[in-house]
Write a protein that holds these residues in place. Structure first.
Motif, mmCIF file in Angstrom:
data_model
loop_
_atom_site.group_PDB
_atom_site.id
_atom_site.type_symbol
_atom_site.label_atom_id
_atom_site.label_comp_id
_atom_site.label_asym_id
_atom_site.label_seq_id
_atom_site.Cartn_x
_atom_site.Cartn_y
_atom_site.Cartn_z
ATOM 1 N N GLU A 23 0.816 -1.217 0.000
ATOM 2 C CA GLU A 23 0.000 0.000 0.000
ATOM 3 C C GLU A 23 0.844 1.259 0.000
ATOM 4 O O GLU A 23 0.527 2.230 -0.689
ATOM 5 C CB GLU A 23 -0.957 -0.005 1.194
ATOM 6 C CG GLU A 23 -1.875 1.192 1.250
ATOM 7 C CD GLU A 23 -2.766 1.338 0.037
ATOM 8 O OE1 GLU A 23 -3.050 2.497 -0.350
ATOM 9 O OE2 GLU A 23 -3.178 0.315 -0.538
ATOM 10 N N ILE A 24 1.934 1.283 0.756
ATOM 11 C CA ILE A 24 2.766 2.477 0.820
ATOM 12 C C ILE A 24 3.406 2.780 -0.529
ATOM 13 O O ILE A 24 3.507 3.931 -0.942
ATOM 14 C CB ILE A 24 3.845 2.362 1.935
ATOM 15 C CG1 ILE A 24 4.590 3.688 2.115
ATOM 16 C CG2 ILE A 24 4.825 1.239 1.634
ATOM 17 C CD1 ILE A 24 3.781 4.745 2.754
ATOM 18 N N VAL A 25 3.804 1.751 -1.261
ATOM 19 C CA VAL A 25 4.401 1.955 -2.582
ATOM 20 C C VAL A 25 3.344 2.458 -3.559
ATOM 21 O O VAL A 25 3.603 3.350 -4.367
ATOM 22 C CB VAL A 25 5.061 0.653 -3.083
ATOM 23 C CG1 VAL A 25 5.563 0.804 -4.503
ATOM 24 C CG2 VAL A 25 6.193 0.240 -2.163
ATOM 25 N N ALA A 26 2.140 1.916 -3.482
ATOM 26 C CA ALA A 26 1.045 2.383 -4.345
ATOM 27 C C ALA A 26 0.702 3.835 -4.035
ATOM 28 O O ALA A 26 0.465 4.633 -4.950
ATOM 29 C CB ALA A 26 -0.172 1.490 -4.170
ATOM 30 N N LYS A 27 0.687 4.185 -2.745
ATOM 31 C CA LYS A 27 0.383 5.560 -2.362
ATOM 32 C C LYS A 27 1.455 6.520 -2.862
ATOM 33 O O LYS A 27 1.151 7.596 -3.381
ATOM 34 C CB LYS A 27 0.250 5.658 -0.843
ATOM 35 C CG LYS A 27 -0.206 7.010 -0.362
ATOM 36 C CD LYS A 27 -0.455 7.009 1.127
ATOM 37 C CE LYS A 27 -0.970 8.361 1.563
ATOM 38 N NZ LYS A 27 -1.280 8.405 2.978
ATOM 39 N N LEU A 28 2.725 6.131 -2.713
ATOM 40 C CA LEU A 28 3.811 6.954 -3.230
ATOM 41 C C LEU A 28 3.721 7.096 -4.744
ATOM 42 O O LEU A 28 4.009 8.158 -5.289
ATOM 43 C CB LEU A 28 5.162 6.364 -2.832
ATOM 44 C CG LEU A 28 5.551 6.526 -1.367
ATOM 45 C CD1 LEU A 28 6.834 5.761 -1.081
ATOM 46 C CD2 LEU A 28 5.702 7.984 -1.006
ATOM 47 N N GLY A 29 3.320 6.033 -5.421
ATOM 48 C CA GLY A 29 3.156 6.085 -6.865
ATOM 49 C C GLY A 29 2.076 7.058 -7.297
ATOM 50 O O GLY A 29 2.145 7.637 -8.376
ATOM 51 N N ARG A 30 1.068 7.248 -6.453
ATOM 52 C CA ARG A 30 0.011 8.208 -6.765
ATOM 53 C C ARG A 30 0.412 9.633 -6.409
ATOM 54 O O ARG A 30 0.033 10.575 -7.099
ATOM 55 C CB ARG A 30 -1.266 7.844 -6.019
ATOM 56 C CG ARG A 30 -1.970 6.619 -6.547
ATOM 57 C CD ARG A 30 -3.343 6.436 -5.903
ATOM 58 N NE ARG A 30 -3.313 6.453 -4.436
ATOM 59 C CZ ARG A 30 -3.156 5.368 -3.677
ATOM 60 N NH1 ARG A 30 -2.999 4.193 -4.251
ATOM 61 N NH2 ARG A 30 -3.160 5.460 -2.368
ATOM 62 N N LEU A 31 1.165 9.813 -5.338
ATOM 63 C CA LEU A 31 1.461 11.146 -4.834
ATOM 64 C C LEU A 31 2.730 11.781 -5.415
ATOM 65 O O LEU A 31 2.783 12.991 -5.611
ATOM 66 C CB LEU A 31 1.589 11.114 -3.309
ATOM 67 C CG LEU A 31 0.325 10.752 -2.537
ATOM 68 C CD1 LEU A 31 0.612 10.678 -1.055
ATOM 69 C CD2 LEU A 31 -0.773 11.758 -2.813
ATOM 70 N N LEU A 32 3.750 10.991 -5.657
ATOM 71 C CA LEU A 32 5.034 11.551 -6.060
ATOM 72 C C LEU A 32 5.035 12.285 -7.398
ATOM 73 O O LEU A 32 5.693 13.317 -7.508
ATOM 74 C CB LEU A 32 6.110 10.467 -6.040
ATOM 75 C CG LEU A 32 6.647 10.137 -4.649
ATOM 76 C CD1 LEU A 32 7.700 9.057 -4.739
ATOM 77 C CD2 LEU A 32 7.203 11.355 -3.960
ATOM 78 N N PRO A 33 4.345 11.808 -8.431
ATOM 79 C CA PRO A 33 4.395 12.575 -9.683
ATOM 80 C C PRO A 33 3.916 14.014 -9.523
ATOM 81 O O PRO A 33 4.556 14.947 -10.024
ATOM 82 C CB PRO A 33 3.481 11.783 -10.624
ATOM 83 C CG PRO A 33 3.570 10.389 -10.117
ATOM 84 C CD PRO A 33 3.661 10.524 -8.616
ATOM 85 N N SER A 34 2.831 14.230 -8.805
ATOM 86 C CA SER A 34 2.348 15.598 -8.592
ATOM 87 C C SER A 34 3.325 16.409 -7.760
ATOM 88 O O SER A 34 3.552 17.599 -8.026
ATOM 89 C CB SER A 34 0.989 15.564 -7.894
ATOM 90 O OG SER A 34 0.064 14.872 -8.682
ATOM 91 N N ALA A 35 3.917 15.794 -6.759
ATOM 92 C CA ALA A 35 4.886 16.499 -5.922
ATOM 93 C C ALA A 35 6.130 16.883 -6.723
ATOM 94 O O ALA A 35 6.662 17.992 -6.567
ATOM 95 C CB ALA A 35 5.275 15.631 -4.728
ATOM 96 N N VAL A 36 6.588 15.989 -7.574
ATOM 97 C CA VAL A 36 7.766 16.286 -8.394
ATOM 98 C C VAL A 36 7.474 17.419 -9.365
ATOM 99 O O VAL A 36 8.290 18.328 -9.539
ATOM 100 C CB VAL A 36 8.233 15.016 -9.134
ATOM 101 C CG1 VAL A 36 9.266 15.341 -10.190
ATOM 102 C CG2 VAL A 36 8.791 14.008 -8.145
ATOM 103 N N ILE A 37 6.315 17.392 -10.004
ATOM 104 C CA ILE A 37 5.944 18.464 -10.926
ATOM 105 C C ILE A 37 5.850 19.794 -10.183
ATOM 106 O O ILE A 37 6.322 20.825 -10.668
ATOM 107 C CB ILE A 37 4.608 18.140 -11.639
ATOM 108 C CG1 ILE A 37 4.772 16.936 -12.538
ATOM 109 C CG2 ILE A 37 4.106 19.338 -12.429
ATOM 110 C CD1 ILE A 37 5.782 17.082 -13.648
ATOM 111 N N ALA A 38 5.267 19.802 -9.004
ATOM 112 C CA ALA A 38 5.173 21.036 -8.219
ATOM 113 C C ALA A 38 6.558 21.562 -7.863
ATOM 114 O O ALA A 38 6.814 22.777 -7.954
ATOM 115 C CB ALA A 38 4.352 20.783 -6.956
ATOM 116 N N MET A 39 7.460 20.671 -7.483
ATOM 117 C CA MET A 39 8.828 21.108 -7.169
ATOM 118 C C MET A 39 9.529 21.658 -8.407
ATOM 119 O O MET A 39 10.265 22.648 -8.326
ATOM 120 C CB MET A 39 9.641 19.951 -6.578
ATOM 121 C CG MET A 39 9.258 19.632 -5.167
ATOM 122 S SD MET A 39 10.146 18.279 -4.350
ATOM 123 C CE MET A 39 11.484 17.865 -5.376
#
Length: 108
Positions: A36-52
């Motif tokens: 679950e943690i890997v799936a959650k990171l897979g959903r959240l990280l792309p948006s966070a990277v784009i924002a950064m």
């Protein structure tokens, strides 16, 4: 002849890079579902990277004159429009970069 220190440094970097690329496959092989943690990171990280990336690209924009903020804003909007239109990251990035360079070199 190449310096031995340089050769060893490149070899270590290549080994670590390959290990980091293959590590997820080694850890999760044979498992039917992703944790679950890997799936959650897979959903959240792309948006966070784009924002950064947006913050990083716009950090040196100066709002005192139009030449300071308009090229970056136009190129950023073009990236968004291209991505919504074609859903192609490579086209979006290249289109925005070319637009920014053309605007800076020839318009502003």
């Amino acid at each position: 002849m190449v310096n031995a220190h340089t050769f060893y440094a490149i070899a270590v970097m290549a080994l670590i890079t390959a290990l980091l690329r293959f590590l997820p496959f080694l850890i999760f092989k044979g498992k039917s579902d992703t944790p679950e943690i890997v799936a959650k990171l897979g959903r959240l990280l792309p948006s966070a990277v784009i924002a950064m990336l947006v913050v990083y690209c716009m950090k040196d924009v100066h709002f005192a004159t139009a030449t300071g903020w308009l090229p970056a804003t136009i190129a950023s909007l073009l990236v968004g429009v291209l991505h919504v239109w074609r859903r192609n990251i490579l086209l979006s990035v290249i289109g925005g970069t070319v637009a920014y360079m053309l605007l800076v070199q020839f318009v502003f």
